[in-house]
Design an enzyme around this catalytic site. Structure first.
Site, PDB file in Angstrom:
ATOM      1  N   ASP A 260      48.289 -14.109  11.432  1.00 46.83           N
ATOM      2  CA  ASP A 260      49.030 -12.919  11.664  1.00 46.83           C
ATOM      3  C   ASP A 260      48.300 -11.700  11.635  1.00 46.83           C
ATOM      4  O   ASP A 260      48.889 -10.631  10.966  1.00 46.83           O
ATOM      5  CB  ASP A 260      50.109 -13.090  10.735  1.00 46.83           C
ATOM      6  CG  ASP A 260      51.214 -14.301  11.110  1.00 46.83           C
ATOM      7  OD1 ASP A 260      50.831 -14.912  11.977  1.00 46.83           O
ATOM      8  OD2 ASP A 260      51.779 -14.632  10.195  1.00 46.83           O
TER       9      ASP A 260
ATOM     10  N   ARG B 272      53.234 -15.833  17.272  1.00 45.49           N
ATOM     11  CA  ARG B 272      54.378 -16.444  17.191  1.00 45.49           C
ATOM     12  C   ARG B 272      55.175 -15.096  16.448  1.00 45.49           C
ATOM     13  O   ARG B 272      54.798 -13.975  16.236  1.00 45.49           O
ATOM     14  CB  ARG B 272      54.313 -17.388  15.983  1.00 45.49           C
ATOM     15  CG  ARG B 272      53.772 -16.796  14.358  1.00 45.49           C
ATOM     16  CD  ARG B 272      53.545 -17.827  13.467  1.00 45.49           C
ATOM     17  NE  ARG B 272      52.988 -17.256  12.336  1.00 45.49           N
ATOM     18  CZ  ARG B 272      52.926 -17.978  11.175  1.00 45.49           C
ATOM     19  NH1 ARG B 272      53.535 -19.046  11.063  1.00 45.49           N
ATOM     20  NH2 ARG B 272      52.292 -17.454   9.945  1.00 45.49           N
TER      21      ARG B 272
ATOM     22  N   GLN C 124      48.253 -12.170   1.788  1.00 41.74           N
ATOM     23  CA  GLN C 124      48.329 -11.014   2.524  1.00 41.74           C
ATOM     24  C   GLN C 124      47.513  -9.938   1.808  1.00 41.74           C
ATOM     25  O   GLN C 124      47.689  -9.577   0.873  1.00 41.74           O
ATOM     26  CB  GLN C 124      49.672 -10.560   2.570  1.00 41.74           C
ATOM     27  CG  GLN C 124      50.892 -11.600   3.370  1.00 41.74           C
ATOM     28  CD  GLN C 124      51.179 -12.422   2.667  1.00 41.74           C
ATOM     29  OE1 GLN C 124      50.915 -12.853   1.589  1.00 41.74           O
ATOM     30  NE2 GLN C 124      52.387 -13.023   3.021  1.00 41.74           N
TER      31      GLN C 124
ATOM     32  N   GLN D 188      44.323 -12.464   6.205  1.00 40.10           N
ATOM     33  CA  GLN D 188      45.767 -12.586   6.561  1.00 40.10           C
ATOM     34  C   GLN D 188      46.138 -10.947   6.582  1.00 40.10           C
ATOM     35  O   GLN D 188      46.053 -10.374   5.729  1.00 40.10           O
ATOM     36  CB  GLN D 188      46.522 -13.187   5.595  1.00 40.10           C
ATOM     37  CG  GLN D 188      47.868 -13.527   6.059  1.00 40.10           C
ATOM     38  CD  GLN D 188      48.762 -14.586   5.286  1.00 40.10           C
ATOM     39  OE1 GLN D 188      48.033 -15.369   4.425  1.00 40.10           O
ATOM     40  NE2 GLN D 188      49.971 -14.553   5.371  1.00 40.10           N
ATOM     41  N   ASP D 189      47.032 -10.501   7.723  1.00 38.80           N
ATOM     42  CA  ASP D 189      47.717  -9.501   7.748  1.00 38.80           C
ATOM     43  C   ASP D 189      46.540  -8.208   7.618  1.00 38.80           C
ATOM     44  O   ASP D 189      46.818  -7.298   7.411  1.00 38.80           O
ATOM     45  CB  ASP D 189      48.842  -9.214   6.705  1.00 38.80           C
ATOM     46  CG  ASP D 189      49.827 -10.378   6.835  1.00 38.80           C
ATOM     47  OD1 ASP D 189      49.965 -11.022   7.812  1.00 38.80           O
ATOM     48  OD2 ASP D 189      50.686 -10.181   5.969  1.00 38.80           O
TER      49      ASP D 189
END
Length: 334
Positions: free
Chosen positions: A193, A249, A147, A169-170
């Site tokens: 994500d 998701r 992250q 990521q993130d």
């Protein structure tokens, strides 16, 4: 005669303090000073040709709790800053000279030597209300190491136009429930994500670029929110190695994400949506599309618990409705 002189001197001694007191109280009070006028425009340039060399210095110099827009013009350059716009610096606008020429970059990530986590790894943190950014690149340069947030937004009525958010990521953390955010004509890239959080958010004419097989969105919408993420007229693109990407998701059970008039590349998997290994999420998450186009648009292949909106249902998705809130807000389009 001596007694008379003594009595006269004594009376003068007694009267003197009274005279002195009368004189001192008659001095006029100083006039209040006029506060300096509010500075509403500043320039940042790394070569020293502006008012400040760093963006943080300019933000710090803006008036606390300003009720008018304070524009900070940022000249082209790479700014290695972990920038924070705190809650009391309201109505700040960061206006870049050019989208690709103004880069704010930092490299914090989870698991690094400083023990950062998702909530502290940001390059830029916006806590203030009524924040705007135009023509700026927000980057987390850590690479694919976990992250690593490029932009973390908590303030209400935040607007981003013609900006880039770069990471893995993130990348973009739209953090809190009472935050409303609007992204127009932005480019956002990442791996897993890379759009996540609890806020109510509209993406208008944005490009979302997947760098590998994974998930685009991970909304954590609460049960109290009518809307989560809404995408209008966006485009989903990918690197060549990304061939199986999900639209989203649920980070939390009541996640809400809707794509309207979005062009989807072949990297979007037929199923479209994932339940994050929990079938119970299928009962509460709301995932929907309307008029998706491109090779990744596959209404018949989508998971049974997702939705295809009717034209009537799609018409309810307007900026006015989405951003209604306790205090109405309808961001201007440019």
């Amino acid at each position: 005669m001596a007694l008379r002189n003594f009595l006269l001197a004594s009376s003068l001694v007694l009267v003197a303090p009274q005279l002195y007191a009368q004189v001192t109280t008659s001095v006029p009070a100083a006039k209040p000073t006029t506060p300096p006028p509010q500075v509403t425009r500043m320039t940042v340039a790394p070569d020293g040709s502006g008012d400040y060399k760093t963006i943080q210095e300019a933000v710090n110099a803006s008036r606390d709790l300003s009720q008018v827009t304070v524009t900070i013009f940022i000249k082209n350059g790479t700014y290695h800053e972990k920038l924070v716009v705190p809650a009391h610096k309201t109505h700040v606008t960061l206006l870049g000279e050019s989208r690709d020429g103004v880069i704010i970059t930092y490299g914090d990530h989870t698991g690094d030597a400083e023990k950062h986590n998702t909530y502290s790894s940001h390059t830029v943190l916006v806590q203030a209300n009524d924040f705007t950014a135009e023509n700026i690149t927000f980057e987390n340069s850590a690479g694919p190491v976990g992250q690593a947030v490029a932009l973390h937004v908590e303030g209400d009525r935040a607007t981003f136009r013609n900006c880039r958010m770069l990471g893995n990521q993130d990348t973009l953390f739209m953090a809190v429930e009472n935050s409303r955010q609007y992204y127009q004509n932005c480019y956002i890239e990442g791996t897993t994500d890379f759009l996540f959080g609890t806020a109510t958010v509209v993406f208008d004419g944005c490009e979302l670029h997947s760098k590998r097989n994974s998930y685009i969105t991970a909304a954590s919408t609460t049960q109290r929110q009518k809307y989560g993420y809404v995408f209008f007229n966006c485009k989903l693109t990918a690197d060549a190695e990304a061939q199986k990407v999900y639209l989203g998701r649920p980070w939390r059970p009541n996640a809400k994400t809707v794509f309207i008039n979005t062009e989807m590349g072949a990297h979007i998997t037929a199923a479209g949506w994932d339940n994050w290994r929990n079938p119970e999420n299928e009962k509460t998450a709301y995932y929907a599309e309307y008029n998706s186009t491109g090779p990744g648009a596959n209404p018949k292949g989508r998971v049974a618990w997702s939705h295809q909106l009717t034209a009537k249902e799609a018409k309810q998705y307007t900026l006015k409705n989405i951003f209604a809130g306790a205090e109405a807000w309808e961001p201007a389009k440019k």
